[in-house]
Design an enzyme around this catalytic site. Structure first.
Site, mmCIF file in Angstrom:
data_model
loop_
_atom_site.group_PDB
_atom_site.id
_atom_site.type_symbol
_atom_site.label_atom_id
_atom_site.label_comp_id
_atom_site.label_asym_id
_atom_site.label_seq_id
_atom_site.Cartn_x
_atom_site.Cartn_y
_atom_site.Cartn_z
ATOM 1 N N ASP A 134 26.267 -72.051 -16.475
ATOM 2 C CA ASP A 134 27.703 -72.004 -16.696
ATOM 3 C C ASP A 134 28.357 -72.083 -15.316
ATOM 4 O O ASP A 134 28.193 -71.169 -14.506
ATOM 5 C CB ASP A 134 28.033 -70.673 -17.404
ATOM 6 N N LYS A 194 39.736 -73.957 -14.754
ATOM 7 C CA LYS A 194 39.686 -73.256 -13.471
ATOM 8 C C LYS A 194 39.777 -74.239 -12.296
ATOM 9 O O LYS A 194 40.687 -74.141 -11.517
ATOM 10 C CB LYS A 194 38.425 -72.410 -13.384
ATOM 11 N N TRP A 201 30.358 -62.710 -18.961
ATOM 12 C CA TRP A 201 30.147 -64.047 -19.550
ATOM 13 C C TRP A 201 28.678 -64.290 -19.864
ATOM 14 O O TRP A 201 28.335 -64.869 -20.905
ATOM 15 C CB TRP A 201 30.703 -65.144 -18.640
HETATM 16 C C1 LIG Z 1 36.474 -68.719 -18.116
HETATM 17 C C2 LIG Z 1 35.016 -68.645 -18.294
HETATM 18 C C3 LIG Z 1 34.424 -68.808 -19.558
HETATM 19 C C4 LIG Z 1 35.225 -68.997 -20.814
HETATM 20 O O1 LIG Z 1 35.697 -70.268 -20.880
HETATM 21 P P1 LIG Z 1 36.495 -70.824 -22.165
HETATM 22 O O2 LIG Z 1 36.748 -72.216 -21.728
HETATM 23 O O3 LIG Z 1 37.720 -69.977 -22.309
HETATM 24 O O4 LIG Z 1 35.604 -70.737 -23.341
HETATM 25 C C5 LIG Z 1 33.046 -68.776 -19.628
HETATM 26 N N1 LIG Z 1 32.291 -68.592 -18.546
HETATM 27 C C6 LIG Z 1 32.818 -68.421 -17.315
HETATM 28 C C7 LIG Z 1 31.931 -68.219 -16.142
HETATM 29 C C8 LIG Z 1 34.205 -68.442 -17.165
HETATM 30 O O5 LIG Z 1 34.748 -68.280 -15.951
#
Ligand SMILES: *Cc1c(COP(=O)(O)O)cnc(C)c1O
Length: 368
Positions: free
Chosen positions: A174, A198, A106
């Protein structure tokens, strides 16, 4: 029958939340309407978004000088919005310096996207040891427009334990896969963002928590929907927000508050992960590839100990199949790293982890 769902995302939601949403599906708060049918500007929806924001502020301890935005586009869109708003130049392609710490897939995607609008400096990386640790964070520099970390690395199962001190350079993170899993000092960050699917609710809503002074920095050419000032000025109502997702998030936050809030869930999360790591560290069949100080509480990859690739894939396949038959689903590792992975988000009860442990110990005994 409900299963124990260890999916990395979209993932398990608290059962009482799903039951309440079902009960309110056709008539919410005595309005005679489903939330899905409400005008986002109506007096019926207003208290729903206000309640959700108030709960998020309370649970995370978000200071007054930060705005909460309810956006769409997933965390992935933030890989573009962050550089477009903090580092893009007056003409496209001539951006300022953006620092990314590369701790996995990511983070790498965030760097690739940022490089379209900014001069990306990957100042540290843990790629040399397959992302099984978090590198020491190098110092920020006066010319950095922002400094980006991925607090919890969903795919490889690592997490930052020490938040870097970047001085006056805005620290951006993030937090998609760890939001509200443990206490976090919001004031250390300039921007925090997370996809909802999540720890917060269904897919479709993206939370952005942004310090006031970072709003309004995007050059004029940046598209209207990708500007923080657009959404901040309209209270996330510039266009139709993800209304139902915001409502569901409100229910999840209410559930979390009733459970005792972030301190309480962190204790449970440490217990769940602790039980599983303890087993992995004593197992003769499985192991955790992640270095101990950096192990995630939310996502736990585990690998079969064998040098024989055929035996490995045979055992993996059987593990995932037999687990699913026992009501333990979504345990396959990410397609890019293989192996298995169990995600223990907030809504996964301790009993789910105990059921997985019971299964995995039996599996080990039967395949020793
Ligand atoms: C799941 C995830 C993403 C992607 O998220 P989307 O909402 O599908 O764009 C990005 N960064 C992390 C750390 C994730 O766990």
């Amino acid at each position: 029958m409900r299963v124990y769902n260890f999916s990395p995302g979209p993932s398990v939601l608290p059962l009482p939340v799903l039951e309440r949403a079902a009960a309110e599906m056709t008539d919410t708060n005595g309005t005679g309407q489903s939330v899905m049918e409400m005008s986002h500007r109506s007096k019926d929806f207003k208290p729903i978004i206000e309640k959700t924001e108030a709960l998020l502020r309370e649970l995370m301890g978000i200071p007054e000088n930060y705005r909460v935005l309810f956006l769409q586009g997933g965390a992935y869109t933030q890989f573009s919005m962050v550089p477009l708003n903090l580092a893009a130049g007056e003409t496209p392609g001539k951006g300022k310096q953006a620092v990314i710490i590369d701790t996995g897939i990511w983070a790498d995607k965030a760097a690739k996207e940022a490089s379209k609008y900014a001069a990306v400096d990957v100042r540290a990386s843990s790629k040399d040891r397959a992302y099984t640790y978090i590198p020491k964070a190098p110092a920020s520099k006066p010319e950095d427009a922002y400094y980006h970390i991925t607090l919890n690395n969903t795919i490889v199962g690592t997490k930052w334990t020490d938040i870097p001190d970047t001085g006056s350079v805005p620290l951006v993170s993030d937090i998609s896969s760890c939001i509200l899993s443990e206490p976090l000092d919001v004031s250390r960050f300039g921007i925090l963002y997370a996809g909802a699917q999540k720890n917060l609710g269904p897919a479709g809503t993206t939370i952005v928590i942004i310090r006031d002074d970072l709003i309004g920095r995007a050059p004029q050419w940046v598209p209207v929907m990708l500007r923080y000032d657009t959404h901040a000025a309209e209270g996330s109502m510039f266009n139709t927000p993800p209304c139902y997702g915001i409502y569901m998030m409100g229910l999840v936050l209410e559930w979390l508050k009733n459970l005792g809030g972030v301190e309480a869930i962190a204790k449970i999360n440490r217990e769940k992960a602790g039980l599983f790591y303890q087993y992995l560290d004593s197992s003769k069949l499985f192991f955790s590839p992640v270095e101990k100080p950096f192990r995630s509480l939310m996502n736990i990859p585990f690998i079969i100990r064998t040098e024989d690739p055929e035996k490995k894939s045979e055992l993996e396949e059987r593990f995932i199949k037999e687990a699913a038959a026992a009501g333990l689903v979504n345990l396959a590792g990410h397609r890019l790293v293989g192996g298995m992975r169990a995600s223990f988000y907030n809504a996964m009860p301790v009993e789910g982890v105990r059921a997985l442990l019971h299964f995995i110990k039996n599996f080990e005994n039967g395949n020793a």
